[in-house]
Scaffold this motif. Structure first.
Motif, short mmCIF file in Angstrom:
data_model
loop_
_atom_site.label_atom_id
_atom_site.label_comp_id
_atom_site.label_asym_id
_atom_site.label_seq_id
_atom_site.Cartn_x
_atom_site.Cartn_y
_atom_site.Cartn_z
N ALA A 108 -17.93 103.09 42.11
CA ALA A 108 -18.55 102.39 40.98
C ALA A 108 -18.43 103.18 39.69
O ALA A 108 -18.46 102.60 38.59
CB ALA A 108 -20.02 102.12 41.28
N ARG A 109 -18.26 104.49 39.79
CA ARG A 109 -18.29 105.33 38.59
C ARG A 109 -17.14 105.07 37.63
O ARG A 109 -17.37 104.89 36.42
CB ARG A 109 -18.37 106.81 38.99
CG ARG A 109 -19.68 107.13 39.69
CD ARG A 109 -19.77 108.58 40.14
NE ARG A 109 -19.73 109.49 39.00
CZ ARG A 109 -20.35 110.66 38.97
NH1 ARG A 109 -21.08 111.05 40.00
NH2 ARG A 109 -20.25 111.44 37.93
N PRO A 110 -15.89 105.02 38.05
CA PRO A 110 -14.81 104.75 37.07
C PRO A 110 -14.90 103.35 36.47
O PRO A 110 -14.56 103.15 35.30
CB PRO A 110 -13.53 104.93 37.90
CG PRO A 110 -13.94 104.79 39.32
CD PRO A 110 -15.33 105.32 39.39
N VAL A 111 -15.36 102.38 37.25
CA VAL A 111 -15.49 101.02 36.72
C VAL A 111 -16.60 100.97 35.68
O VAL A 111 -16.47 100.34 34.62
CB VAL A 111 -15.77 100.02 37.86
CG1 VAL A 111 -15.91 98.61 37.29
CG2 VAL A 111 -14.66 100.07 38.89
N ALA A 112 -17.72 101.66 35.98
CA ALA A 112 -18.82 101.71 35.02
C ALA A 112 -18.39 102.41 33.74
O ALA A 112 -18.74 101.97 32.63
CB ALA A 112 -20.02 102.42 35.64
N ALA A 113 -17.63 103.50 33.88
CA ALA A 113 -17.14 104.21 32.70
C ALA A 113 -16.24 103.31 31.85
O ALA A 113 -16.34 103.29 30.62
CB ALA A 113 -16.39 105.47 33.13
N ALA A 166 -18.79 96.31 37.60
CA ALA A 166 -19.49 97.58 37.76
C ALA A 166 -20.86 97.39 38.40
O ALA A 166 -21.25 98.15 39.29
CB ALA A 166 -19.64 98.26 36.39
N VAL A 167 -21.59 96.37 37.95
CA VAL A 167 -22.92 96.12 38.51
C VAL A 167 -22.82 95.75 39.99
O VAL A 167 -23.65 96.19 40.80
CB VAL A 167 -23.62 95.01 37.71
CG1 VAL A 167 -24.90 94.55 38.41
CG2 VAL A 167 -23.94 95.49 36.30
N ARG A 168 -21.83 94.98 40.36
CA ARG A 168 -21.67 94.58 41.75
C ARG A 168 -21.32 95.77 42.65
O ARG A 168 -21.61 95.76 43.85
CB ARG A 168 -20.60 93.50 41.87
CG ARG A 168 -20.98 92.20 41.18
CD ARG A 168 -19.93 91.12 41.37
NE ARG A 168 -19.85 90.69 42.76
CZ ARG A 168 -19.04 89.72 43.19
NH1 ARG A 168 -18.26 89.10 42.32
NH2 ARG A 168 -19.03 89.38 44.45
N LEU A 169 -20.72 96.81 42.09
CA LEU A 169 -20.36 97.99 42.88
C LEU A 169 -21.51 98.97 43.03
O LEU A 169 -21.46 99.85 43.90
CB LEU A 169 -19.17 98.71 42.25
CG LEU A 169 -17.80 98.01 42.37
CD1 LEU A 169 -16.75 98.77 41.59
CD2 LEU A 169 -17.40 97.86 43.84
N LEU A 170 -22.54 98.85 42.19
CA LEU A 170 -23.67 99.76 42.30
C LEU A 170 -24.43 99.51 43.60
O LEU A 170 -24.56 98.36 44.04
CB LEU A 170 -24.62 99.59 41.11
CG LEU A 170 -24.13 100.05 39.74
CD1 LEU A 170 -25.19 99.77 38.70
CD2 LEU A 170 -23.77 101.53 39.77
N PRO A 171 -24.96 100.56 44.24
CA PRO A 171 -25.72 100.37 45.47
C PRO A 171 -27.02 99.64 45.23
O PRO A 171 -27.66 99.82 44.20
CB PRO A 171 -25.97 101.80 45.96
CG PRO A 171 -25.90 102.63 44.73
CD PRO A 171 -24.85 101.98 43.86
N ARG A 172 -27.40 98.79 46.16
CA ARG A 172 -28.67 98.09 46.09
C ARG A 172 -29.76 98.99 46.64
O ARG A 172 -29.60 99.63 47.66
CB ARG A 172 -28.62 96.80 46.91
CG ARG A 172 -27.55 95.83 46.45
CD ARG A 172 -27.87 95.28 45.09
NE ARG A 172 -26.83 94.37 44.62
CZ ARG A 172 -26.84 93.76 43.45
NH1 ARG A 172 -27.82 93.99 42.61
NH2 ARG A 172 -25.86 92.96 43.10
N THR A 173 -30.88 99.04 45.93
CA THR A 173 -32.00 99.87 46.37
C THR A 173 -33.22 99.00 46.58
O THR A 173 -33.36 97.94 45.97
CB THR A 173 -32.31 100.95 45.32
OG1 THR A 173 -32.64 100.31 44.09
CG2 THR A 173 -31.12 101.86 45.12
N PRO A 174 -34.16 99.42 47.44
CA PRO A 174 -35.35 98.62 47.71
C PRO A 174 -36.17 98.35 46.45
O PRO A 174 -36.70 97.27 46.25
CB PRO A 174 -36.14 99.48 48.70
CG PRO A 174 -35.11 100.34 49.35
CD PRO A 174 -34.10 100.61 48.29
#
Length: 347
Positions: free
Chosen positions: A19-24, A159-167
């Protein structure tokens, strides 16, 4: 989907996370888009030869760019500075990348709102009698800007879709806000400076300023809004004949309200300075004040339509009518917002 890691009880993205390169890419594309938009907005609003044939030179279209041409580059600059804390070889706090993506999204949405208003002016053939040989080129210049907006939004979505989902999707206050990153940012900016500068930075970092800002963010936002309103109204007055005290006061109030509402909305969406606790009545009052301030520029832009909706017909001509429509619309929405907020509290 990557496994969530923690560092001192704060969720982080590990080095090498996809997710990091896409977010960047999304962040820097947003900054670039804000830069292109700022140049476009300045030329089409401040260069008389270009503005003369612009379809969006009058309200309600012009009021949109009046605000966004300041706010979009400001958000882009803030996001750029904060990226100094995002190092490729270190784990990245999840709250930091989420908030950076949020600021890039808001920045891009401001540009998108302006582009949409400009296209609406073209479709409505606004000020058609003023169009000239440069107008087709001006309209054509919207095409690449529209493409930039679309590309940035697609990058952001990926980028948002690649971020991990958290509780705790709401992101607890303990995870951090923009002020939490102020201390490490000061360290990063002063690492190579003389000792005296680093000592001053350390004093700022360990002072009670951050706590003061969190406790009094609303009052500080109002002060910044008033200063911005005076600055913009003075700038407008300097480019024209002195408009008179009443008109100057109205313009100051409208721009001050718009800036205040922008800061308050950004604080809620971007988590600039989140207070630890806020009482329910105070939260309702703050919501009402924000709604009132936000609607003032909208009422100003749509003054003729609102005047006709009230049954008076025609257009707003006098300064008294202008002030009445703007104030009435803002106060009405503010009262509704306060009532809705209080109902929500009681339930």
């Amino acid at each position: 989907m990557c496994k969530k890691l923690t560092h001192h009880h704060i969720a982080v993205l590990p080095v090498g996370n996809r997710a990091r390169p896409v977010a960047a890419a999304a962040l820097w594309a947003s900054v670039a888009g804000a830069g292109v938009f700022t140049a476009f907005a300045y030329v089409t609003t401040q260069v008389h030869a270009v503005r003369a044939g612009s379809p969006w030179q009058s309200d309600p279209y012009d009021v949109v760019v009046t605000f966004t041409m300041f706010f979009a580059p400001l958000l882009g600059a803030l996001g750029s500075v904060r990226t100094l804390l995002c190092r490729r070889d270190e784990p990245l706090p999840l709250y930091r990348i989420e908030q950076l993506l949020r600021v890039s999204l808001v920045c891009t949405l401001l540009v998108a709102a302006t582009v949409a208003a400009d296209w609406a002016a073209v479709a409505a053939r606004a000020d058609r009698e003023l169009w000239n040989h440069g107008t087709p080129w001006l309209i054509a210049s919207l095409l690449p800007l529209t493409g930039v907006v679309a590309a940035v939004l697609l990058l952001h979505r990926r980028a948002v879709r690649l971020l991990p989902r958290t509780p705790g999707e709401g992101r607890r206050r303990a995870d951090g806000d923009w002020l939490d990153d102020l201390a490490p940012l000061v360290d990063a900016l002063t690492a190579r400076h003389p000792r005296a500068v680093r000592t001053l930075a350390a004093r700022i970092r360990h002072s009670s300023t951050i706590g003061f800002v969190r406790r009094h963010f609303t009052a500080l936002a109002a002060a910044v809004g008033l200063a911005a309103g005076l600055l913009v109204a003075t700038g407008l007055a300097s480019g024209e004949d002195w408009p008179g005290a009443p008109l100057f006061a109205i313009e100051t109030a409208v721009f001050a309200g718009g800036t205040f509402a922008f800061l308050m909305i950004c604080n809620g969406v971007l988590r600039l300075a989140m207070p630890t606790t806020v009482s329910a009545p105070r939260r309702a009052a703050r919501t009402a004040a924000t709604a009132t301030a936000a609607v003032a520029p909208v009422s100003l832009a749509l003054r003729d339509a609102l005047w006709r909706a009230l049954g008076f017909g025609g257009q707003v001509h006098s300064l008294g009518q202008w002030a009445a429509v703007t104030l009435a619309g803002a106060l009405l929405i503010g009262a509704i917002a306060f009532a809705v907020a209080m109902i929500g509290i009681r339930e």
